[in-house]
Design a protein around this motif. Structure first.
Motif, short mmCIF file in Angstrom:
data_model
loop_
_atom_site.label_atom_id
_atom_site.label_comp_id
_atom_site.label_asym_id
_atom_site.label_seq_id
_atom_site.Cartn_x
_atom_site.Cartn_y
_atom_site.Cartn_z
N MET A 1 -67.77 138.90 -48.96
CA MET A 1 -67.48 138.71 -47.54
C MET A 1 -66.48 137.57 -47.36
SD MET A 1 -70.10 137.68 -44.46
CE MET A 1 -69.50 137.32 -42.82
N GLN A 2 -65.43 137.82 -46.60
CA GLN A 2 -64.43 136.79 -46.32
C GLN A 2 -64.93 135.89 -45.19
OE1 GLN A 2 -61.43 136.27 -47.96
NE2 GLN A 2 -61.31 134.40 -46.71
N LEU A 3 -65.15 134.61 -45.50
CA LEU A 3 -65.61 133.67 -44.49
C LEU A 3 -64.47 133.33 -43.53
CD1 LEU A 3 -67.73 131.19 -46.64
CD2 LEU A 3 -68.56 133.05 -45.18
N LYS A 4 -64.81 133.18 -42.28
CA LYS A 4 -63.81 132.87 -41.25
C LYS A 4 -63.58 131.36 -41.18
CE LYS A 4 -65.09 136.96 -38.54
NZ LYS A 4 -63.82 137.68 -38.76
N ARG A 5 -62.41 130.97 -40.73
CA ARG A 5 -62.09 129.56 -40.56
C ARG A 5 -62.57 129.08 -39.18
NH1 ARG A 5 -55.89 128.73 -42.23
NH2 ARG A 5 -56.43 126.55 -41.74
N VAL A 6 -63.01 127.83 -39.13
CA VAL A 6 -63.62 127.28 -37.92
C VAL A 6 -62.85 126.02 -37.51
CG1 VAL A 6 -65.72 126.39 -36.85
CG2 VAL A 6 -65.87 128.15 -38.65
N VAL A 7 -62.35 126.03 -36.27
CA VAL A 7 -61.57 124.90 -35.78
C VAL A 7 -62.25 124.28 -34.56
CG1 VAL A 7 -59.38 125.73 -36.69
CG2 VAL A 7 -60.12 126.47 -34.41
N ILE A 8 -61.77 123.10 -34.19
CA ILE A 8 -62.31 122.35 -33.04
C ILE A 8 -61.29 122.44 -31.91
CG2 ILE A 8 -63.07 120.09 -32.22
CD1 ILE A 8 -63.61 119.53 -35.32
N THR A 9 -61.72 122.96 -30.76
CA THR A 9 -60.77 123.22 -29.67
C THR A 9 -61.13 122.53 -28.35
OG1 THR A 9 -61.94 125.27 -29.11
CG2 THR A 9 -60.08 125.44 -30.65
N GLY A 10 -62.16 121.72 -28.33
CA GLY A 10 -62.52 121.01 -27.11
C GLY A 10 -63.37 119.80 -27.43
N LEU A 11 -63.19 118.72 -26.66
CA LEU A 11 -63.91 117.47 -26.90
C LEU A 11 -64.41 116.89 -25.59
CD1 LEU A 11 -61.28 115.77 -29.28
CD2 LEU A 11 -63.33 117.03 -29.99
N GLY A 12 -65.59 116.28 -25.63
CA GLY A 12 -66.14 115.61 -24.46
C GLY A 12 -66.99 114.43 -24.89
N ALA A 13 -67.00 113.36 -24.09
CA ALA A 13 -67.70 112.15 -24.52
C ALA A 13 -68.24 111.34 -23.36
CB ALA A 13 -66.74 111.28 -25.33
N ILE A 14 -69.53 111.04 -23.43
CA ILE A 14 -70.19 110.05 -22.57
C ILE A 14 -70.75 109.02 -23.53
CG2 ILE A 14 -71.96 109.62 -20.82
CD1 ILE A 14 -69.82 111.56 -19.84
N THR A 15 -70.08 107.87 -23.67
CA THR A 15 -70.42 106.94 -24.74
C THR A 15 -70.52 105.50 -24.23
OG1 THR A 15 -68.22 106.16 -25.46
CG2 THR A 15 -68.88 108.39 -26.14
N PRO A 16 -71.11 104.62 -25.05
CA PRO A 16 -71.16 103.20 -24.66
C PRO A 16 -69.78 102.54 -24.59
CG PRO A 16 -72.81 103.69 -26.34
CD PRO A 16 -71.92 104.89 -26.25
N LEU A 17 -68.77 103.20 -25.12
CA LEU A 17 -67.40 102.67 -25.09
C LEU A 17 -66.56 103.30 -23.98
CD1 LEU A 17 -66.61 102.52 -28.91
CD2 LEU A 17 -67.25 100.62 -27.40
N GLY A 18 -67.12 104.24 -23.24
CA GLY A 18 -66.38 104.90 -22.18
C GLY A 18 -66.83 106.32 -21.98
N ASN A 19 -66.61 106.84 -20.79
CA ASN A 19 -67.15 108.15 -20.43
C ASN A 19 -66.11 109.27 -20.47
OD1 ASN A 19 -69.62 106.92 -20.10
ND2 ASN A 19 -69.32 106.54 -17.92
N ASP A 20 -65.15 109.14 -21.34
CA ASP A 20 -64.22 110.22 -21.66
C ASP A 20 -63.64 109.94 -23.04
OD1 ASP A 20 -61.47 108.80 -21.37
OD2 ASP A 20 -62.48 108.34 -19.48
N VAL A 21 -63.00 110.94 -23.63
CA VAL A 21 -62.55 110.82 -25.01
C VAL A 21 -61.50 109.74 -25.18
CG1 VAL A 21 -61.39 112.03 -26.90
CG2 VAL A 21 -63.17 113.20 -25.58
N LYS A 22 -60.53 109.67 -24.28
CA LYS A 22 -59.46 108.69 -24.42
C LYS A 22 -59.98 107.26 -24.36
CE LYS A 22 -54.95 107.22 -22.63
NZ LYS A 22 -55.29 105.78 -22.78
N THR A 23 -60.84 106.97 -23.39
CA THR A 23 -61.38 105.61 -23.26
C THR A 23 -62.21 105.26 -24.49
OG1 THR A 23 -61.48 105.95 -20.86
CG2 THR A 23 -62.67 104.06 -21.75
N PHE A 24 -62.99 106.21 -24.95
CA PHE A 24 -63.80 106.01 -26.17
C PHE A 24 -62.90 105.66 -27.35
CE2 PHE A 24 -65.04 108.31 -30.08
CZ PHE A 24 -66.13 107.53 -30.46
#
Length: 418
Positions: A1-24
């Motif tokens: 069986m040929q395994l499929k490739r898996v990519v990351i296409t979306g990001l979200g963050a609520i963190t102690p360093l900021g509540n969006d990815v850029k601020t984090f």
């Protein structure tokens, strides 16, 4: 069986360093601490009075106020992060994704501890008559966050939450990766959330002597690899990553942040809370992850370590790295972003995976801050990225997370290439 490739296409963050990815990321790159004195409750009688809390979080940005009252804080953080990631991904059910081929796999180690504490405390103050809130159980159970995300977006594919203490959200990412590469889903909303900065959370970990008690300097309390480290710093928040099958992502013109190429799991089989003294489980999980990714140790450029700032955990993990990577260990960058975010428990794997994705995109290794005094039990020739971010060519990153019970999980990511 040929395994499929898996990519990351979306990001979200609520963190102690900021509540969006850029601020984090900006704070992470700058080496800022997210720690301060606890505001969630009165710490007068507690040994530890500080944590990496979420600041200025407004759940009504993601759902109406009435609906939010039915969610514990950990689920609110998860909903916020997942909402950001879905918006970032551009996915729309019925338009560019099949609802039956899209799911949610989340991670949380403790879940609705706020709700549990509040309901039981209120009951004990009363008459003894069992009058609980009808939302007590649905708010408390760990799996409810994935259910709420799937309901909001109409995602009818795989839906569950992994629970493996501090390895929980890395296990969620690995499960998501496997479902997609085996062809059982096209898209998985993954990540993790936790909200244990509360009396029972701080008090419980204090009783175990697991938390730092550096109350006179909370911003410097999380100090992985430093000789004077005295325990971890509690963090909270939620982070989401959208995982997607490569051809599906390309067909809709998605932005691709990076690719997941392997995951490993192992058990220490040693002690309820302490790591294996020789780092055996940690070595095995990294070996398993590299084997699954079909790469050699020499291919890895950066390791985001578990690095909790505990006396036992830090040297054992570095000992395991030495076992697996040998001389190449001195050519890699190693860092612990927990020095800035604190330890998000079940959400640790998700926030550290996000740090790795951003390191790949920006070609910058985030630092291990607060290092002052070398520890003779730690090899000082290792590049621990001390106190300042470092630019370097990064093609492959590995992220480690280890949990009470001896649960170990590692995930391998690389820059996306055709």
């Amino acid at each position: 069986m040929q395994l499929k490739r898996v990519v990351i296409t979306g990001l979200g963050a609520i963190t102690p360093l900021g509540n969006d990815v850029k601020t984090f990321w900006d704070a992470l790159e700058a080496g800022k601490s997210g720690c301060d004195m606890i505001t969630h409750f009165d710490t007068t009688n507690f040994k530890t009075k500080f944590a990496c809390e979420i600041k200025d979080f407004d759940i009504t940005q993601y759902m109406n106020k009435k609906e939010s009252r039915r969610l514990d804080l950990f689920a609110q953080y998860g909903m916020g992060a997942a909402s950001q990631a879905m918006d970032d991904s551009g996915l729309e059910v019925g338009k560019n994704v099949d609802a039956d081929r899209a799911g949610v796999i989340w991670g949380s180690g403790i879940g609705g501890i706020h709700t549990f504490q509040q309901e039981v405390t209120d009951f004990n103050k009363g008459t003894g008559i069992p009058r609980f809130n009808p939302f007590f159980i649905p708010k408390m159970i760990v799996d409810i966050v994935s259910g709420h995300i799937s309901i909001k977006y109409g995602l009818r594919g795989p839906n569950f939450v992994t629970v493996s203490a501090c390895a929980s959200s890395t296990n969620a990412l690995i499960d998501s990766f496997n479902y997609i590469r085996l062809g059982q889903a096209d898209v998985i909303v993954s990540g993790g959330s936790e909200a244990a900065v509360i009396e029972s959370g701080i008090g419980g970990f204090n009783a175990m002597k697991a938390l730092s008690e550096r109350n006179d300097s909370p911003q410097t309390a999380s100090r992985p690899f430093d000789k004077n480290r005295d325990g971890f710093v509690m963090g909270e928040g939620g982070v989401s990553l959208i995982l997607e099958e490569l051809e599906h992502a390309k067909a809709r013109g998605a932005k691709i942040y990076g690719e997941i190429i392997g995951g490993g799991m192992s058990a220490d089989a040693h002690h309820m809370t302490a790591p294996h003294p020789e780092g055996l489980g940690a070595a095995n999980v990294m070996k398993n992850a590299l084997k699954d990714a079909e790469i050699s140790p020499e291919d890895v450029d950066y390791i985001n370590v578990h690095g909790t700032s505990t006396p036992l955990g830090d040297p054992q993990e570095l000992k395991a790295i030495d076992t697996i990577f040998g001389e190449h260990a001195y050519k890699m960058n190693i860092s612990s972003t927990k020095s800035m975010t604190g330890h998000l428990l079940g959400a640790a794997g998700a926030i550290e995976a996000l740090a790795c994705v951003m390191a790949l995109e920006r070609q910058i290794v985030p630092p291990t801050i607060n290092f002052e005094t070398p520890d003779e039990t730690i090899d000082q020739k290792l590049n621990l990225t001390l106190n300042k971010a470092q630019k370097r060519n990064i093609d492959v990153v590995l992220s480690n997370t280890f949990g009470f019970g001896g649960h170990n999980a590692s995930i391998v990511m690389r820059r996306y290439k055709e």
